[in-house]
Design an enzyme around this catalytic site. Structure first.
Site, short mmCIF file in Angstrom:
data_model
loop_
_atom_site.label_atom_id
_atom_site.label_comp_id
_atom_site.label_asym_id
_atom_site.label_seq_id
_atom_site.Cartn_x
_atom_site.Cartn_y
_atom_site.Cartn_z
N HIS A 1 36.78 44.76 -33.17
CA HIS A 1 37.30 43.76 -32.83
C HIS A 1 38.69 44.56 -32.59
CE1 HIS A 1 33.46 41.75 -31.45
NE2 HIS A 1 33.23 41.24 -32.74
N ASN B 1 28.99 32.53 -27.90
CA ASN B 1 30.17 33.44 -29.22
C ASN B 1 29.61 32.86 -30.76
OD1 ASN B 1 31.86 35.76 -27.22
ND2 ASN B 1 29.44 36.14 -27.49
N ARG C 1 24.80 42.74 -16.26
CA ARG C 1 24.83 41.23 -16.84
C ARG C 1 26.43 40.21 -16.06
NH1 ARG C 1 22.09 43.23 -21.45
NH2 ARG C 1 24.15 41.74 -22.27
N ASP D 1 33.10 44.30 -22.88
CA ASP D 1 32.23 44.30 -24.19
C ASP D 1 31.82 45.52 -24.72
OD1 ASP D 1 29.32 43.47 -24.99
OD2 ASP D 1 27.92 44.67 -23.69
N THR E 1 31.05 30.73 -24.84
CA THR E 1 30.42 29.33 -25.86
C THR E 1 29.22 29.59 -26.56
OG1 THR E 1 29.51 28.30 -23.20
CG2 THR E 1 31.26 28.11 -23.94
C1 FPP Z 1 32.05 41.82 -27.03
O1 FPP Z 1 31.91 43.23 -27.94
C2 FPP Z 1 33.33 41.49 -26.99
C3 FPP Z 1 34.04 39.68 -27.56
C4 FPP Z 1 32.73 39.35 -28.27
C5 FPP Z 1 35.23 39.57 -28.20
C6 FPP Z 1 36.38 39.72 -27.74
C7 FPP Z 1 37.13 40.02 -28.15
C8 FPP Z 1 37.89 41.33 -28.31
C9 FPP Z 1 38.48 42.49 -27.34
C10 FPP Z 1 39.23 41.15 -29.17
C11 FPP Z 1 40.05 39.63 -29.41
C12 FPP Z 1 40.59 39.65 -27.98
C13 FPP Z 1 42.24 38.84 -28.50
C14 FPP Z 1 42.57 38.59 -26.98
C15 FPP Z 1 42.72 39.10 -29.52
P1 FPP Z 1 30.75 42.95 -28.99
O2 FPP Z 1 31.32 42.37 -29.92
O3 FPP Z 1 29.70 42.00 -28.02
O4 FPP Z 1 29.61 44.18 -28.49
P2 FPP Z 1 28.45 44.73 -28.64
O5 FPP Z 1 28.11 44.43 -27.57
O6 FPP Z 1 28.99 46.09 -28.47
O7 FPP Z 1 28.23 44.52 -29.95
#
Ligand code: FPP
Length: 235
Positions: free
Chosen positions: A32, A63, A189, A15, A61
């Protein structure tokens, strides 16, 4: 690095990519992208520590509720990651697995993913499990549906249903339950991750945002874990 025998399986909620990008005035997709770099570093670190299974929550699911452009960027990163890492996986003997509703992923990403899973299926140095289009409740509902079908077909009798039998209907029953669950970016969480499997896992929450997380942070988490006393409900 000393091998770590007590932690077989580490699961991570990655996260903080969005916040990492926002703090730098960059688009979320950049967060990302950096997050995908962290995946490579942490996988190396896990292999060095002798961790057998590393499960990463890459796309839930829920996202799909994000803007189409962000979903698109994440799926593109997944495809890039597989293209770039497949030779590495083969060289380092890493097996790739996936859990989740794979059939709901865009067909290009699903095809690449399943091909890499198939090509690496006999690798044994460690297993990277990508949770994609994954939800803990969805997994339990899917297992219940599969079990109900088996009962309806006369293959299972309702009296036989117990925890062990139910577990065998989960997405990948071969994977042991996580010993340690790490969540970055400080949120307290579980976010619908591995609801069944995390029953007795130790939790480690760090304020570090996922793009800043290092192999050293993984060592720190595993060290903290090794000091915990696990009782599994006993005394
Ligand atoms: C949460 O951060 C992260 C995700 C929803 C996606 C995780 C994806 C990656 C680490 C990159 C791609 C993965 C691979 C395996 C190539 P957030 O966007 O919810 O962060 P925030 O809470 O700060 O907004």
């Amino acid at each position: 690095m000393e091998k770590c025998s007590s932690v077989r399986h580490v699961a991570i909620i990655m996260d903080g990519n969005g916040r990492w990008a926002e703090q730098r005035g960059l688009p979320r997709s950049e967060g990302h992208r950096q997050g995908a770099e962290t995946v490579s570093r942490v996988l190396e670190g896990a292999l060095d520590l002798g961790i057998e299974y590393l499960t990463l929550y890459a796309f839930s699911t829920e996202n799909w509720k994000r803007p189409v452009s962000e979903v698109h960027a994440l799926m593109g990163l997944l495809e890039e990651f597989i293209d770039q890492k497949l030779p590495d996986f083969q060289e380092k003997n890493v097996r790739l697995k996936t859990i989740g509703r794979t059939s709901g992923l865009p067909s290009g990403a699903a095809k690449k993913l399943l091909r890499a899973v198939d090509l690496t299926r006999n690798n044994r140095a460690g297993t990277l499990i990508l949770a994609l289009n994954y939800g803990g409740r969805a997994e339990i509902a899917d297992a219940a549906a599969a079990l109900a079908k088996a009962v309806a077909a006369g293959k299972v009798h309702p009296e036989q249903v117990n925890e062990a039998l139910f577990s065998s209907f989960l997405y990948d029953p071969e994977i042991p339950d996580p010993d340690l669950m790490i969540r970055t970016s400080g949120e307290l969480r579980i976010s619908n991750f591995l609801l069944w499997q995390l029953a007795y896992s130790e939790f480690y929450i760090t304020d570090k945002l996922w793009p800043d997380f290092t192999a050293g942070d993984l060592v720190e988490a595993v060290t903290a874990f090794s000091r915990r006393k696990r009782r599994f409900g006993g005394r």
